[in-house]
Design an enzyme around this catalytic site. Structure first.
Site, PDB file in Angstrom:
ATOM      1  N   ASP A 187      25.272  37.316  30.970  1.00 63.88           N
ATOM      2  CA  ASP A 187      24.890  38.394  31.865  1.00 63.88           C
ATOM      3  C   ASP A 187      23.557  39.021  31.475  1.00 63.88           C
ATOM      4  OD1 ASP A 187      27.251  38.151  33.353  1.00 63.88           O
ATOM      5  OD2 ASP A 187      28.356  39.309  31.868  1.00 63.88           O
TER       6      ASP A 187
ATOM      7  N   GLU B 110      33.702  38.973  44.022  1.00 62.44           N
ATOM      8  CA  GLU B 110      33.970  38.614  42.633  1.00 62.44           C
ATOM      9  C   GLU B 110      34.126  39.897  41.836  1.00 62.44           C
ATOM     10  OE1 GLU B 110      30.884  35.999  41.316  1.00 62.44           O
ATOM     11  OE2 GLU B 110      31.112  34.715  43.081  1.00 62.44           O
TER      12      GLU B 110
END
Length: 256
Positions: free
Chosen positions: A56, A45
Site C-alpha cells: 500500500d 473492496e
C-alpha cells in the site's frame, strides 16, 4: 451465481471502489458501503487494516493506521457487516493480508464471509500455488472467489497459471509501484494493458493502482473490464466526509 460473476456478465465497464474499514471513523463502514452503492458503484473492496501493509501507498497506509487506532479488528468488521445484505446488493470483496485470515482460522474466516454475504477475497501476499494446493477447496466450499494480482513484470507463464486457477477476475496492477493516484498512464502502461488483452484469458481483468479520475478510468478500461480506485477515494473522504459520495463517483464515470 456469485454476485461478482453476475456483475462481470453485465455489458458495461465496472467501477470498483476500495476503502479501509473503520476509517475515517470506526462505525463508518456500513454507511460508506450503502452510499457507494447508491452512487452507482459496481463493486466494493473493503480493506481489512493490517499493521504492515507492504503493497500500500502512503494514503492507504495512513488510513490503515488510523483504522487500527480506532479499534478496527476482523471480529469488529464481521460484526459491522452482519446485516449488510439487508440493504446492499452489489458484490462485496474483503481485501487484506493473509496473516489476519490465518490468525482467525482460514475455514472459520471463509464460513463467516459466506454467512454475511461476502463474495470474494483479495489477499495479495497469499501465493497462487499455496492457495491452489492448500486453500482453494475451502474457498470454493463457501462460495468465495479469490482474486489474484498480476503486474507488468509477471511472466506470461505465471499469468496463464493464475488464470487457470481463477474463477472471477484478475486484478491487474497498473505498475510495479505501491498504490497511489496519478493523472494519466504512459505508453508503457498502455502497451501492458493491450498485451494482456491479447492473451485472451478466461477471466476478465480489472485494473487497480493509479486511477483517480475519468481520464485514468477511461484509459484503464479501454482493454479491460473495469477499474479499481482506492487512494483517491480515501483522500476524498478524508477531506469531504462520507456523505454525497456521488460527487466523487459521477465525475469518474463521466456523469455531471
Amino acid at each position: 451465481m456469485n454476485r461478482i460473476k453476475q456483475k462481470l456478465n453485465e455489458d458495461k465497464k465496472l467501477l470498483s471502489i476500495y476503502f479501509t474499514a473503520g476509517y475515517p471513523n470506526i462505525d463508518d463502514t456500513v454507511s460508506i458501503i450503502q452510499n457507494l452503492e447508491q452512487s452507482g458503484v459496481d463493486m466494493i473492496e473493503i480493506g481489512l487494516p493490517f499493521s504492515d501493509p507492504l503493497a500500500d501507498g502512503p494514503t492507504i497506509q495512513a488510513s490503515s493506521t488510523a483504522a487500527l487506532k480506532n479499534g478496527m479488528t476482523t471480529e469488529k468488521l464481521f460484526d459491522q457487516l452482519k446485516d449488510i445484505r439487508k440493504s446492499v446488493s452489489i458484490p462485496l470483496i474483503i481485501m487484506g493480508y493473509f496473516n489476519p485470515v490465518l490468525q482467525y482460522g482460514v475455514e472459520a474466516f471463509c464460513k463467516k464471509c459466506q454467512e454475511i454475504g461476502i463474495d470474494g477475497l483479495i489477499l495479495p501476499d497469499l501465493p497462487a500455488d499455496v492457495y491452489d494446493e492448500e486453500y482453494k477447496v475451502t474457498f470454493e466450499k463457501y462460495g468465495l472467489i479469490n482474486v489474484f494480482l498480476i503486474t507488468p513484470q509477471t511472466s506470461e507463464v505465471r499469468i496463464r497459471y493464475i488464470d487457470s486457477i481463477s474463477n472471477g477476475f484478475i486484478y491487474m496492477v497498473s505498475s510495479a509501484s505501491t498504490t497511489g493516484a496519478q493523472s494519466g498512464f504512459g505508453d508503457e502502461q498502455a502497451h501492458y494493458f493491450e498485451r494482456i488483452s491479447k492473451m485472451n484469458l478466461n477471466n476478465p481483468q480489472i485494473v487497480g493502482f493509479g486511477i483517480s479520475n475519468n481520464n485514468t478510468f477511461t484509459q484503464a478500461t479501454t482493454h479491460t473490464k473495469g477499474a479499481i480506485i482506492g487512494s483517491a477515494f480515501i483522500k476524498y473522504i478524508s477531506e469531504n466526509g462520507i456523505n454525497e459520495l456521488n460527487n466523487f463517483v459521477n465525475p469518474i464515470l463521466g456523469k455531471n
